[in-house]
Design a protein around this motif. Structure first.
Motif, mmCIF file in Angstrom:
data_model
loop_
_atom_site.group_PDB
_atom_site.id
_atom_site.type_symbol
_atom_site.label_atom_id
_atom_site.label_comp_id
_atom_site.label_asym_id
_atom_site.label_seq_id
_atom_site.Cartn_x
_atom_site.Cartn_y
_atom_site.Cartn_z
ATOM 1 N N VAL A 71 7.099 7.918 -11.685
ATOM 2 C CA VAL A 71 5.677 7.600 -11.579
ATOM 3 C C VAL A 71 4.965 8.775 -10.921
ATOM 4 O O VAL A 71 5.517 9.428 -10.021
ATOM 5 N N TYR A 72 3.766 9.072 -11.398
ATOM 6 C CA TYR A 72 2.946 10.149 -10.861
ATOM 7 C C TYR A 72 1.696 9.553 -10.228
ATOM 8 O O TYR A 72 1.083 8.635 -10.774
ATOM 9 N N PHE A 73 1.323 10.096 -9.079
ATOM 10 C CA PHE A 73 0.130 9.655 -8.366
ATOM 11 C C PHE A 73 -0.812 10.849 -8.186
ATOM 12 O O PHE A 73 -0.378 11.929 -7.770
ATOM 13 N N SER B 24 13.195 5.983 -2.652
ATOM 14 C CA SER B 24 13.076 7.360 -3.110
ATOM 15 C C SER B 24 11.805 7.987 -2.543
ATOM 16 O O SER B 24 10.779 7.329 -2.379
ATOM 17 N N VAL B 25 11.884 9.270 -2.261
ATOM 18 C CA VAL B 25 10.777 9.960 -1.602
ATOM 19 C C VAL B 25 9.654 10.235 -2.593
ATOM 20 O O VAL B 25 9.863 10.321 -3.811
ATOM 21 N N ILE B 26 8.460 10.359 -2.053
ATOM 22 C CA ILE B 26 7.297 10.757 -2.834
ATOM 23 C C ILE B 26 7.055 12.235 -2.548
ATOM 24 O O ILE B 26 6.777 12.616 -1.414
ATOM 25 N N GLU B 27 7.202 13.065 -3.563
ATOM 26 C CA GLU B 27 7.084 14.514 -3.366
ATOM 27 C C GLU B 27 5.838 15.061 -4.048
ATOM 28 O O GLU B 27 5.458 14.620 -5.127
ATOM 29 N N LYS B 28 5.244 16.027 -3.407
ATOM 30 C CA LYS B 28 4.054 16.668 -3.963
ATOM 31 C C LYS B 28 4.473 17.740 -4.955
ATOM 32 O O LYS B 28 5.334 18.562 -4.669
ATOM 33 N N VAL C 265 0.833 -1.203 0.000
ATOM 34 C CA VAL C 265 0.000 0.000 0.000
ATOM 35 C C VAL C 265 0.865 1.249 0.000
ATOM 36 O O VAL C 265 1.890 1.322 0.686
ATOM 37 N N LEU C 266 0.452 2.221 -0.796
ATOM 38 C CA LEU C 266 1.093 3.534 -0.827
ATOM 39 C C LEU C 266 0.213 4.493 -0.035
ATOM 40 O O LEU C 266 -0.848 4.900 -0.508
ATOM 41 N N LYS C 267 0.645 4.859 1.164
ATOM 42 C CA LYS C 267 -0.201 5.634 2.067
ATOM 43 C C LYS C 267 -0.005 7.142 1.958
ATOM 44 O O LYS C 267 -0.756 7.913 2.551
ATOM 45 N N GLU C 268 1.021 7.585 1.211
ATOM 46 C CA GLU C 268 1.330 9.008 1.173
ATOM 47 C C GLU C 268 0.313 9.842 0.398
ATOM 48 O O GLU C 268 0.245 11.069 0.577
ATOM 49 N N VAL C 269 -0.464 9.219 -0.491
ATOM 50 C CA VAL C 269 -1.404 9.958 -1.340
ATOM 51 C C VAL C 269 -2.821 9.784 -0.807
ATOM 52 O O VAL C 269 -3.350 8.678 -0.770
ATOM 53 N N GLU C 270 -3.423 10.878 -0.397
ATOM 54 C CA GLU C 270 -4.771 10.815 0.158
ATOM 55 C C GLU C 270 -5.798 10.511 -0.926
ATOM 56 O O GLU C 270 -5.833 11.162 -1.966
ATOM 57 N N ASN C 271 -6.630 9.496 -0.680
ATOM 58 C CA ASN C 271 -7.664 9.088 -1.635
ATOM 59 C C ASN C 271 -7.071 8.937 -3.039
ATOM 60 O O ASN C 271 -7.591 9.458 -4.024
#
Length: 282
Positions: free
Chosen positions: A109-111, A127-131, A90-96
């Motif tokens: 990859v873009y979320f 690698s970090v997930i950045e907004k 699960v990728l929890k960093e992206v809300e909904n």
């Protein structure tokens, strides 16, 4: 006794005929893609409506969005399957989290979720997930040369573009109405779906072509050769550009998402599983 034997023989012939194709050859149980038998290999299970499949060609990961709410509500989360693992993470960093797009050339990859767009470099697992964009609710995304996204609830198409040291979303006015999916194929033709069905806009024009067929689609995916594929509820389709018709290449019930692996094999999802189709003799 003789009549019984004759009756049984007739029954056997009838049963045999029901498993035969028009050319007299027996057909195997399974899925046929362009009349070629394909074996179903389940690579993910125990999911609730996995959408938005995206295949990472570098690490052989499959990203997807799936429902984590009750059957009568929609609350989504992004998950992924690693090569050789049938249990998803699960990728929890992206809300909904609902939308996914991959730039396989640059391994990014873009979320997209209810509060914006995030990106992650795929070369390393840590690698970090950045907004990268806030204040947007993302419905769908596609990457080719640039990142394109459909905002919700407006259902308008935007291109995420760099200008004068700034990155801004630019509304794509050539498609003015509400749309559900968008993609660009190997000929640089644009495809999109709206409430009336599927359309193509030829490269460097604003001319629209409508394709008779299903009105509702769940995904547009470009294969490794640049050919667009469209998943309707019960089938996978391609377009014939010579006569501008839609051709069904596979019958698959309750299809939700679509992707292609490194070998251009079809990966699709149904309400509870993610499946890879492998060509096989039968």
């Amino acid at each position: 006794m003789k009549n019984i034997i004759i009756l049984c023989f007739v029954c056997l012939v009838t049963i045999s005929d029901t498993n035969s194709s028009s050319d007299g050859k027996e057909k195997c149980e399974g899925i046929y893609v362009r009349d070629k038998f394909h074996k179903k290999v389940v690579i993910g299970m125990g999911l609730n409506r996995p959408y938005q499949l995206a295949y990472d060609h570098h690490n052989h990961k499959i990203f997807f969005s799936y429902n984590i709410g009750k059957d009568d509500e929609d609350s989504f989360q992004i998950g992924f399957l690693e090569k050789g693992h049938i249990k998803h993470k699960v990728l929890k960093e992206v809300e909904n989290g609902f939308a996914i797009a991959i730039n396989n050339n640059d391994n990014v990859v873009y979320f997209g979720g209810s509060d914006g767009i995030y990106k992650q470099h795929l070369k390393s697992n840590d690698s970090v997930i950045e907004k990268i964009l806030s204040h947007q609710n993302i419905w769908d995304m596609f990457f080719k040369h640039h990142l394109y996204f459909i905002a919700y609830p407006s259902q308008k198409l935007y291109k995420y573009e760099h200008r004068q040291n700034k990155t801004i979303p630019e509304h794509q006015k050539i498609i003015h109405e509400k749309i559900f999916q968008f993609a660009i194929d190997g000929d640089e033709d644009k495809f999109f779906t709206n409430e009336t069905g599927l359309y193509r806009i030829k490269n460097s024009t604003d001319h629209r072509i409508f394709y008779e067929g299903p009105k509702v689609y769940r995904a547009i995916e470009i294969d490794n050769k640049g050919v667009p594929h469209f998943s309707g509820q019960n089938g996978i389709f391609v377009v014939n550009k010579k006569n501008d018709t839609l051709e069904k290449i596979a019958h698959v019930k309750n299809i939700f998402g679509l992707a292609f692996d490194n070998d251009n094999n079809i990966v699709y999802s149904d309400p509870h599983e993610i499946v890879k189709l492998l060509p096989e003799d039968c």
